[in-house]
Design a protein around this motif. Structure first.
Motif, PDB file in Angstrom:
ATOM      1  N   CYS A   6       0.868  -1.173   0.000  1.00 38.39           N
ATOM      2  CA  CYS A   6       0.000   0.000   0.000  1.00 38.39           C
ATOM      3  C   CYS A   6       0.908   1.228   0.000  1.00 38.39           C
ATOM      4  CB  CYS A   6      -0.873  -0.037   1.269  1.00 38.39           C
ATOM      5  SG  CYS A   6      -1.884   1.425   1.550  1.00 38.39           S
ATOM      6  N   VAL A  46       5.323   2.279   6.067  1.00 41.54           N
ATOM      7  CA  VAL A  46       4.758   1.648   4.877  1.00 41.54           C
ATOM      8  C   VAL A  46       5.418   2.219   3.622  1.00 41.54           C
ATOM      9  CG1 VAL A  46       2.643   1.220   3.583  1.00 41.54           C
ATOM     10  CG2 VAL A  46       2.580   1.239   6.076  1.00 41.54           C
ATOM     11  N   GLY A  78       0.426   3.718   1.934  1.00 41.21           N
ATOM     12  CA  GLY A  78       0.472   4.239   3.306  1.00 41.21           C
ATOM     13  C   GLY A  78      -0.457   5.411   3.560  1.00 41.21           C
ATOM     14  N   GLN A  79      -1.277   5.745   2.559  1.00 43.22           N
ATOM     15  CA  GLN A  79      -2.104   6.937   2.693  1.00 43.22           C
ATOM     16  C   GLN A  79      -3.066   6.926   3.891  1.00 43.22           C
ATOM     17  OE1 GLN A  79      -4.665  10.024   0.013  1.00 43.22           O
ATOM     18  NE2 GLN A  79      -4.059   8.167  -0.948  1.00 43.22           N
ATOM     19  N   PRO A  80      -3.661   5.775   4.237  1.00 44.12           N
ATOM     20  CA  PRO A  80      -4.584   5.799   5.380  1.00 44.12           C
ATOM     21  C   PRO A  80      -3.928   6.365   6.643  1.00 44.12           C
ATOM     22  CG  PRO A  80      -4.798   3.726   4.199  1.00 44.12           C
ATOM     23  CD  PRO A  80      -3.642   4.455   3.571  1.00 44.12           C
TER      24      PRO A  80
END
Ligand code: SF4
Lengths: 468, 257
Positions: free
Chosen positions: B51, B68, B53-55
């Motif tokens: 991913c 991440v 890592g935006q979340p």
């Protein structure tokens, strides 16, 4: 699950208010967009230029502020500096008391809201009347502005008519013209009684010490015409280098704020009455207010001080449109407020640290901002700061598990495969609050974790590795 | 912000499929591979990817987000263009990463990865120079431009490709520029605002009766599609790359999936 205050506020806001706010902000946004497009081939370029000018001013604010003081003084104005809100209020009272003045009229100014000047003056026994129609209504209602350009965006005509009736300004009548006429009549009396006019300033130019005020009602002119003393409260960031910068900034301000090429009144004030300037107040005081702006200047969010208070970011913001202004619990609402209010709160940062969270980070605010402030980036930096300072954030999932998965591909892949279990579980009954919040109004698609990876592998087999 | 004009344009590309496609939307990832291959690309899919890592980044948990992103940067080593079928993840790679790594020692290395990242539509049009797309797709669609492509060439690029497809009608709708209300974790921490924003978008979309809502970001479509379904009035959604792929199949006389 604990709730975000703004989210709760939205759920409880009457639909009539929401509708009024949405309609009026959407209409202004549209007007702004049309006008900028019609008038300029590259309005985006102009925004960037204006942003660069404002940023440059901030980088050299010490120089420009000193120059502005010199120019203002040369024109006969007296310059004061106020570090805190309290200092600013004291400076105002000091000037009024020295001149024996007990009644003042004010034109609209956000910095005076910020320092709660009216309350302070009332405690000192000084009558202060707001002369901007919207601000006057806010004042008689004991309310707070809900928008930085249109303080009563949350009120209906009926609300205003009832307030006027209560204040003895005539029988109930919600015809806008009648309301305006009544306000005007009342206000004219007050203008003549007042010893001083208090204003803010949209800009102060460093090279000539010109103070610029824009209004649509002309109330600041009225404020100053009969007054003996003019007191201008000015945030230190309002300085611009030169008169030449005004053409760009004023052109962008009117268009961005209200979709007007120019506001109805643009006043250039260059000092108090003197031999070559036979009208106007005898004394002019400019109080430069810091009130934590130097802290903001030293932070990683200083770009917010470029702001020229046009309100375009409020108008375009989908969250502001749902929430209106009071949800932000501070003088500055909307995107600009979500950045500025927690910063100006000083050691009360934590109390407003939820504001930067109230955004889907859609970036519409940055796109309309006439001085190109990267508001979403600043919101993100403040979220990071809140996390570092351990401010609790209701409804936000902890990310440690995600970080573990996201940095370990083997665990990630098995999670992808086993995630399929979700399709067989009673998801909405699982005690996972975040999932519950999603599923209450939305469904989730079918889990297909790992499917793409196996398809890709099978193709590699077929193609003998690599792409095609 | 990284200079988007100097990104590599080679045809040997690395595919970042995104976590959403990994978990839910495998067909979108498959279509991306097919479309890129049609355009003459050799597609490498680094298996270790997870991913962007935006979340974690968006909710201010930057140490978690950096963890991440560091992993992602190591997985996408090399100098090939990195292609992402999501404007949001692409923006995280070339913009968000530079923010979260401010003051970090490895910022330059992370920025190098961002400086190779393209959103899919942007890459097809501005990277590969494709101006029109073959084939036919008979449908009336409403195109929702994801917010994270603001200020990038992606929205115009995707529209250009879609407009060139025969039989495709793109209908305008009200307040097109407004956000759909997803916003990642925002959608769960501000469920009322998020839902209200989504409902407003759905109202505008339904008013023009599209056959499909089309976007370049599955996150917006997951939110809008999920809302519509929960309300008992499902709406069909498609990633634009699925249309490109189906148009190609039609062009080559194959049955669509
Ligand atoms: S931040 Fe920009 S758009 Fe918002 S009020 Fe200030 S100048 Fe206007």
């Amino acid at each position: 699950m604990a709730k975000q205050l703004i989210d709760t506020y939205v759920a409880e806001l009457p639909p009539t208010v929401q509708k009024a706010v949405h309609q009026s902000t959407a209409a202004t946004t549209e007007k702004r967009y049309q006008l900028l497009g019609d008038d300029y081939a590259d309005s985006d370029g102009l925004r960037k230029l204006a942003g660069a000018i404002r940023q440059h001013t901030l980088e050299y604010l010490d120089t420009y502020l000193a120059q502005a003081e010199e120019s203002l003084t040369a024109r006969g104005a007296k310059v004061h500096y106020a570090v805190t809100a309290e200092d600013a209020c004291q400076a105002v009272t000091g000037i009024l008391q020295a001149a024996g003045i007990t009644k003042v009229v004010k034109s609209k100014s956000m910095v005076t809201e910020e320092i709660h000047l009216n309350d302070y003056l009332a405690n000192q026994g000084i009558e202060s009347i707001e002369s901007d129609l919207g601000e006057y209504i806010v004042q008689i209602d004991g309310d707070h502005p809900s928008h930085i350009v249109r303080p009563i965006i949350h009120k209906t005509r009926g609300d205003i008519a009832r307030s006027f009736e209560r204040e003895g300004l005539g029988d109930y009548n919600d015809d806008p013209e009648t309301i305006t006429r009544r306000a005007r009549k009342f206000m004219r009396g007050k203008y003549l009684e007042a010893g001083a006019g208090i204003t803010g300033a949209n800009f102060v130019t460093a090279d000539t010490g010109r103070l610029v005020l824009v209004t649509n009602e002309g109330n600041s002119r009225f404020c100053l015409a009969p007054a003996k003393v003019h007191i201008a409260l000015v945030g230190i960031e309002k300085v611009v280098p030169s008169d030449a910068d005004l053409s760009l900034l004023l052109n962008l301000l009117g268009r961005s704020a209200t979709g007007q090429q120019l506001t109805v009144y643009t006043e250039f004030i260059n000092g108090p009455r003197r031999a070559d300037r036979p009208s106007g107040p005898e004394q002019m005081h400019v109080i430069f207010v810091d009130n934590r702006r130097t802290e903001v200047l030293a932070s990683d969010c200083k770009e917010i001080l470029r702001c020229i208070r046009c309100g375009a970011c409020l108008n375009v913001c989908p969250v502001y449109r749902q929430a209106s202004g009071h949800a932000y619990r501070s003088v500055y609402p909307g995107p600009v407020g979500a950045v500025l209010s927690p910063l100006l709160a000083g050691d009360k940062f934590k109390e407003l640290a939820d504001l930067p969270k109230a955004s889907s980070l859609c970036g519409a605010c940055n796109e309309v901002c006439p001085v190109d402030i990267p508001i979403p980036d600043l919101l993100l930096r403040l979220r990071n700061r809140a996390h570092q300072e351990h401010v609790p954030s209701p409804g936000t999932p902890p990310m440690a598990g995600f970080a573990l998965l996201g940095s370990h591909p083997l665990i990630w892949r098995s999670a992808m495969t086993f995630g399929a279990a979700k399709d067989y579980l009673p998801l909405d009954r699982l005690p996972v609050p975040y999932l519950g919040a999603w599923l209450k109004t939305r469904t989730l698609p079918k889990w297909r974790g790992g499917k793409f990876r196996s398809w890709m592998k099978s193709r590699h087999g077929r193609n003998g590795g690599g792409g095609k | 912000m990284i200079n988007l004009a100097t990104r590599p344009k080679g045809k040997r590309v690395q595919l970042m499929a995104t976590c959403l496609c990994d978990a839910f939307y495998d067909d979108v990832a498959r279509a991306t591979v097919e479309v890129l291959e049609h355009a003459g690309c050799e597609v490498d899919f680094p298996e270790g990817q997870t991913c962007c890592g935006q979340p974690a980044f968006n909710c201010g948990q930057w140490p978690a987000a950096r963890k991440v992103m560091r992993h992602t940067a190591s997985v996408f080593a090399g100098d090939a263009p990195i292609i992402v079928p999501s404007g949001s993840c692409a923006a995280m790679m070339f913009h968000g990463s530079t923010l979260e790594f401010e003051g970090e020692k490895d910022r330059a290395a992370i920025a190098q990865v961002g400086a190779r990242t393209w959103e899919l539509g942007d890459y097809l049009v501005n990277g590969l120079g494709i101006k029109e797309w073959p084939g036919e797709f008979r449908a009336k669609i409403a195109f929702h431009r994801a917010c994270h492509t603001r200020g990038t060439p992606s929205g115009a690029a995707v529209l250009q490709l879609l407009q060139s497809i025969q039989g495709l009608e793109i209908v305008p709708f009200g307040e097109e520029e407004q956000c759909c209300g997803f916003g990642g974790t925002f959608s769960v921490s501000f469920p009322n605002v998020s839902t209200a924003m989504g409902d407003l978008k759905l109202e505008h979309l339904r008013a023009v009766h599209p056959d499909y809502i089309v976007s370049g970001d599955m996150s917006c479509l997951m939110h809008l599609g999920g809302l519509a379904e929960r309300e008992g009035q499902p709406l069909k959604t498609l990633h634009f790359v699925q249309i490109l792929r189906d148009a190609l199949h039609q062009h080559h006389g194959q049955a669509t999936h």
